[in-house]
Design an enzyme around this catalytic site. Structure first.
Site, PDB file in Angstrom:
ATOM      1  N   ARG A 169      57.129  42.484  51.479  1.00  0.00           N
ATOM      2  CA  ARG A 169      57.329  42.450  52.935  1.00  0.00           C
ATOM      3  C   ARG A 169      56.646  41.267  53.591  1.00  0.00           C
ATOM      4  NH1 ARG A 169      60.865  46.361  55.228  1.00  0.00           N
ATOM      5  NH2 ARG A 169      61.353  47.661  53.432  1.00  0.00           N
ATOM      6  N   HIS A 217      66.898  54.561  64.920  1.00  0.00           N
ATOM      7  CA  HIS A 217      66.624  53.547  63.883  1.00  0.00           C
ATOM      8  C   HIS A 217      67.654  52.417  64.071  1.00  0.00           C
ATOM      9  CE1 HIS A 217      66.178  52.779  59.259  1.00  0.00           C
ATOM     10  NE2 HIS A 217      65.418  51.980  59.966  1.00  0.00           N
ATOM     11  N   GLY A 221      76.404  35.005  59.621  1.00  0.00           N
ATOM     12  CA  GLY A 221      76.792  34.525  60.957  1.00  0.00           C
ATOM     13  C   GLY A 221      78.250  34.791  61.288  1.00  0.00           C
ATOM     14  N   SER A 232      69.190  51.341  54.807  1.00  0.00           N
ATOM     15  CA  SER A 232      68.516  50.164  54.250  1.00  0.00           C
ATOM     16  C   SER A 232      69.461  49.409  53.310  1.00  0.00           C
ATOM     17  CB  SER A 232      67.233  50.559  53.541  1.00  0.00           C
ATOM     18  OG  SER A 232      67.471  51.639  52.711  1.00  0.00           O
ATOM     19  N   THR A 264      68.104  43.369  59.600  1.00  0.00           N
ATOM     20  CA  THR A 264      67.305  42.265  60.167  1.00  0.00           C
ATOM     21  C   THR A 264      68.161  41.004  60.281  1.00  0.00           C
ATOM     22  OG1 THR A 264      65.300  43.260  59.294  1.00  0.00           O
ATOM     23  CG2 THR A 264      65.147  40.952  59.917  1.00  0.00           C
ATOM     24  N   ASN A 265      69.087  40.797  59.317  1.00  0.00           N
ATOM     25  CA  ASN A 265      69.981  39.628  59.397  1.00  0.00           C
ATOM     26  C   ASN A 265      70.844  39.695  60.651  1.00  0.00           C
ATOM     27  OD1 ASN A 265      68.931  39.165  56.900  1.00  0.00           O
ATOM     28  ND2 ASN A 265      70.817  39.522  55.754  1.00  0.00           N
ATOM     29  N   ASN A 292      60.503  45.461  47.199  1.00  0.00           N
ATOM     30  CA  ASN A 292      60.158  45.904  48.564  1.00  0.00           C
ATOM     31  C   ASN A 292      58.996  45.078  49.129  1.00  0.00           C
ATOM     32  OD1 ASN A 292      60.561  47.630  50.845  1.00  0.00           O
ATOM     33  ND2 ASN A 292      58.811  48.889  50.213  1.00  0.00           N
ATOM     34  N   TYR A 326      50.392  51.549  52.263  1.00  0.00           N
ATOM     35  CA  TYR A 326      51.568  50.682  52.371  1.00  0.00           C
ATOM     36  C   TYR A 326      52.446  51.005  53.575  1.00  0.00           C
ATOM     37  CZ  TYR A 326      54.883  47.302  50.553  1.00  0.00           C
ATOM     38  OH  TYR A 326      55.653  46.180  50.394  1.00  0.00           O
ATOM     39  N   GLY A 327      52.881  49.961  54.246  1.00  0.00           N
ATOM     40  CA  GLY A 327      53.976  49.987  55.227  1.00  0.00           C
ATOM     41  C   GLY A 327      54.094  51.245  56.057  1.00  0.00           C
ATOM     42  N   GLY A 328      55.276  51.837  55.982  1.00  0.00           N
ATOM     43  CA  GLY A 328      55.593  52.986  56.811  1.00  0.00           C
ATOM     44  C   GLY A 328      54.680  54.184  56.567  1.00  0.00           C
ATOM     45  N   CYS A 350      71.477  46.974  54.166  1.00  0.00           N
ATOM     46  CA  CYS A 350      72.763  46.637  54.789  1.00  0.00           C
ATOM     47  C   CYS A 350      72.630  45.446  55.737  1.00  0.00           C
ATOM     48  CB  CYS A 350      73.326  47.833  55.542  1.00  0.00           C
ATOM     49  SG  CYS A 350      73.887  49.139  54.451  1.00  0.00           S
ATOM     50  N   GLY A 351      71.490  44.746  55.705  1.00  0.00           N
ATOM     51  CA  GLY A 351      71.366  43.511  56.480  1.00  0.00           C
ATOM     52  C   GLY A 351      71.052  43.714  57.953  1.00  0.00           C
ATOM     53  N   ASP A 366      64.506  47.010  64.257  1.00  0.00           N
ATOM     54  CA  ASP A 366      64.377  48.267  63.501  1.00  0.00           C
ATOM     55  C   ASP A 366      64.460  49.536  64.344  1.00  0.00           C
ATOM     56  OD1 ASP A 366      64.041  49.472  60.948  1.00  0.00           O
ATOM     57  OD2 ASP A 366      61.938  49.881  61.403  1.00  0.00           O
ATOM     58  N   LYS A 403      57.343  54.106  61.638  1.00  0.00           N
ATOM     59  CA  LYS A 403      58.274  55.198  61.320  1.00  0.00           C
ATOM     60  C   LYS A 403      57.716  56.557  61.766  1.00  0.00           C
ATOM     61  CE  LYS A 403      61.057  52.345  59.212  1.00  0.00           C
ATOM     62  NZ  LYS A 403      62.372  52.021  59.765  1.00  0.00           N
ATOM     63  N   ARG A 445      57.527  53.340  51.156  1.00  0.00           N
ATOM     64  CA  ARG A 445      57.436  54.659  51.770  1.00  0.00           C
ATOM     65  C   ARG A 445      57.680  55.718  50.703  1.00  0.00           C
ATOM     66  NH1 ARG A 445      61.262  56.174  54.271  1.00  0.00           N
ATOM     67  NH2 ARG A 445      62.761  54.488  54.082  1.00  0.00           N
ATOM     68  N   ASN A 459      79.779  37.437  60.949  1.00  0.00           N
ATOM     69  CA  ASN A 459      79.935  38.776  61.542  1.00  0.00           C
ATOM     70  C   ASN A 459      80.109  38.689  63.055  1.00  0.00           C
ATOM     71  OD1 ASN A 459      79.727  39.911  59.022  1.00  0.00           O
ATOM     72  ND2 ASN A 459      77.523  40.298  59.174  1.00  0.00           N
TER      73      ASN A 459
END
Ligand code: O2Y
Ligand code: MN
Length: 595
Positions: free
Chosen positions: A379, A240, A505, A262, A267-268, A377, A211-213, A264-265, A287, A220, A70, A507
């Site tokens: 994807r 977000h 995990g 971004s 998606t995890n 980045n 690209y992407g966003g 900071c995990g 997201d 976005k 982005r 967390n």
């Protein structure tokens, strides 16, 4: 397209764009698998993509090296009055921006097909659904939109003769002269890229990037920037945030929406496998969350997307096993490295780097080369339905009732593992002051603190001061039904730079404490910055962690927090008279508690 287009405004807009951009042909997308397969075969034949031998129905694209992410400095929020865009957005007046971009759009689709993509953000049966029409000259964008949104004739049917849609105009900005051979990834130079939003008109114009966003305009641009402005006008929220369902051993469900900057995990966490006995989690989104107050007065969240556009480097069976299982097939990879046996590879995936690969720039790569083989980045684009822990309710039209909001950031010190806000206003203060220390992946010096309120800085479609006010208004409407608000920091380190908390995990132990707070099972301890767990309140069964580490994770460093106050004050000052007094009061209250 199997159905007739009857929407007068849509037909007129498509004709108007075709006259301006002058494509060789116009193609209306039907969203079918046959259409996807046909476009992919064509792109494989032209050399724009490589089918992956190791992953069924999966493809690798390499972008132009100048078009990899982005472009925040080329992203505009355009209102007649600059003040309405606020200090955190780039601004050009609508007339001027449209004049500049119209010149760029003139003839920009020469030699190309103009694709018309009818799409719905959120399940088309959802009362929250918004219809968009993306016009693009990129078949890569069409295939990604197939995965990330609901594309097809049903959308055209839903529009009828006079239904409302959000026009999203996109061009890669690379017209072809007669006989000119195309390149694998056409795009325009950085100085002619524009990602523009006209929130007063619900209109998106994007030029120059594939690209992407920048190019998948449902994400976005529509679902955050335009939607946040609509949400403010209409009394809902476009955030977000990931959406997650946690299920206790007794079968009680808790719904969590969480916002992190971004790296900071996010998606995890969205796909977490809890390590505590008996607890389960389901993913509803990774997201974006659209949230609306339901008939029972609670806040209901739905994920407007239908796929994940996840960052590849760092994703592994250790960090995110469910993402790894999601991307086994039917996946578009962009800017990953290609192994000699026809698979993808990236930095920090489980397997060590093979002796030879083709890197994201298409060059031979071997381990002695210092540059990464995959772009940082890089994807994957993959259907959400393929995630092994996708919730059976992820497409429920009314969404799921949110119990907990989590904000967070990446801080080596100062911020404890978890803190609960005293009340909604205090929680808004936590969201508004969220921030991360910059990592090697960001621009700027490593370790600088960057505030990213609600992780929305790049995505808020109006003045961020007014956005804070909207959060207060929503809290007032929700009253006692408002979700409880927490702040987490998984990234605290020892003085020697070792992680204090194992993360991933584990967390789930912190999430369980949040649920225990909701149930009144734990009292926590009141501190100047909020309510923290007593050490014995965190369920650490089966986890090896020293008392020293635990103590440090839950320590409130009063001196360090006092030192935060002037920085927050300065940060707030940029919003001038648009800063809600209630936010300034929260800062004063915290400063007094710290005194
Ligand atoms: O670089 C891009 O275009 C992708 S940015 C992105 C993609 C998926 C989810 N979140 C983000 C983000 O920047 O927050
Ligand atoms: Mn994001």
């Amino acid at each position: 397209m199997s159905c007739e287009v009857k929407n007068t405004k849509l037909k007129a807009w498509v004709n108007e764009v075709a006259e301006l951009t002058q494509p060789d042909s116009i193609y209306w997308c039907d969203g079918s698998k046959a259409e996807y397969d046909r476009l992919m075969s064509k792109m494989a034949a032209s050399g724009a993509t490589t089918p992956l031998k190791k992953r069924p129905n999966s493809f690798l694209f390499r972008s132009d090296p100048s078009d990899v992410a982005r472009v925040e400095n080329r992203t505009y929020i355009s209102y007649p009055d600059k003040e309405d865009a606020g200090p955190t957005n780039n601004w050009v007046a609508p007339d001027e921006l449209k004049k500049t971009m119209s010149a760029l759009y003139t003839g920009c689709m020469h030699g190309r097909t103009m694709y018309v993509i009818p799409f719905s953000m959120a399940a088309i049966t959802s009362p929250m659904a918004k219809i968009g029409i993306e016009i693009t000259d990129s078949p890569y964008v069409v295939c990604n939109m197939h995965i990330m949104t609901r594309v097809g004739s049903k959308v055209i049917e839903a529009l009828g003769t006079d239904g409302e849609f959000i026009p999203c105009l996109h061009s890669v900005g690379a017209p072809l002269a007669p006989g000119q051979k195309d390149v694998p990834w056409p795009c325009a130079p950085i100085e002619s890229k524009y990602i523009s939003h006209f929130p007063d008109e619900n209109l998106i114009w994007s030029y120059g990037s594939g690209y992407g966003g920048n190019a998948l305009l449902g994400k976005k641009c529509l679902a955050l920037r335009i939607a946040s402005a609509m949400a403010r006008r209409e009394g809902w929220m476009a955030e977000h945030m990931l959406i997650l369902r946690l299920i206790s051993p007794e079968g009680k469900q808790y719904h969590i929406a969480a916002a992190f900057p971004s790296a900071c995990g996010k998606t995890n966490l969205a796909m977490i496998l809890p390590t505590i006995e008996g607890w389960k989690a389901e993913c509803l989104g990774d997201d974006i969350a659209w949230m609306k107050i339901g008939p029972d007065g609670r806040l209901y969240a739905t994920n407007p997307e239908s796929g994940f556009f996840g960052v590849a480097p760092g994703t592994s069976y250790k960090s995110n096993p469910m993402a790894m299982d999601t991307i086994r097939e039917n996946t578009i990879f962009t800017n990953c490295a290609l192994t000699d046996d026809g698979d993808i590879w990236w930095e920090m995936i489980d397997d060590p780097a093979p002796e030879h690969m083709i890197d994201w720039k298409g060059r031979d790569w071997s381990p002695e080369i210092k540059e990464p083989a995959a772009h940082p980045n890089a994807r994957f684009t993959v259907p959400a339905a393929q995630c092994p822990v996708i919730s059976p309710d992820w497409e429920k039209p009314e969404g799921v009732p949110i119990d907990i909001f989590i904000f967070g950031g990446r801080r080596a010190g100062v911020v404890p593992l978890v803190t609960e806000a005293y009340n909604w206003d205090h929680g808004v203060f936590m969201g508004a002051t969220a921030g991360s220390e910059t990592t090697a992946a960001n621009i700027g010096a490593v370790g600088n603190l960057r505030r990213d309120p609600f992780a929305m800085t790049p995505f808020c479609g109006y003045n961020m001061g007014d956005y804070f006010a909207h959060w207060f208004e929503m809290g007032d409407k929700l009253g006692k039904n408002a979700p409880r608000i927490f702040y987490v920091n998984w990234f605290r380190k020892t003085a020697e730079g070792k992680w204090l908390w194992p993360g991933f995990g584990e967390n789930s132990r912190v999430l369980k404490w949040m649920c225990d707070r909701l149930e009144g099972k734990v009292s926590g301890v009141a501190t100047p910055i909020g309510i923290l767990p007593k050490e014995q309140e965190l369920d650490l069964t089966g986890l090896e962690i020293s008392n020293e580490y635990l103590h440090e994770l839950l320590r409130v460093d009063v001196e360090a927090w006092r030192a935060e106050v002037p920085g927050i004050d300065k940060f707030f000052a940029q919003f001038g008279n648009r800063l809600p007094a209630r936010l300034q009061k929260q800062l004063e209250d915290m400063a007094n508690r710290l005194a």
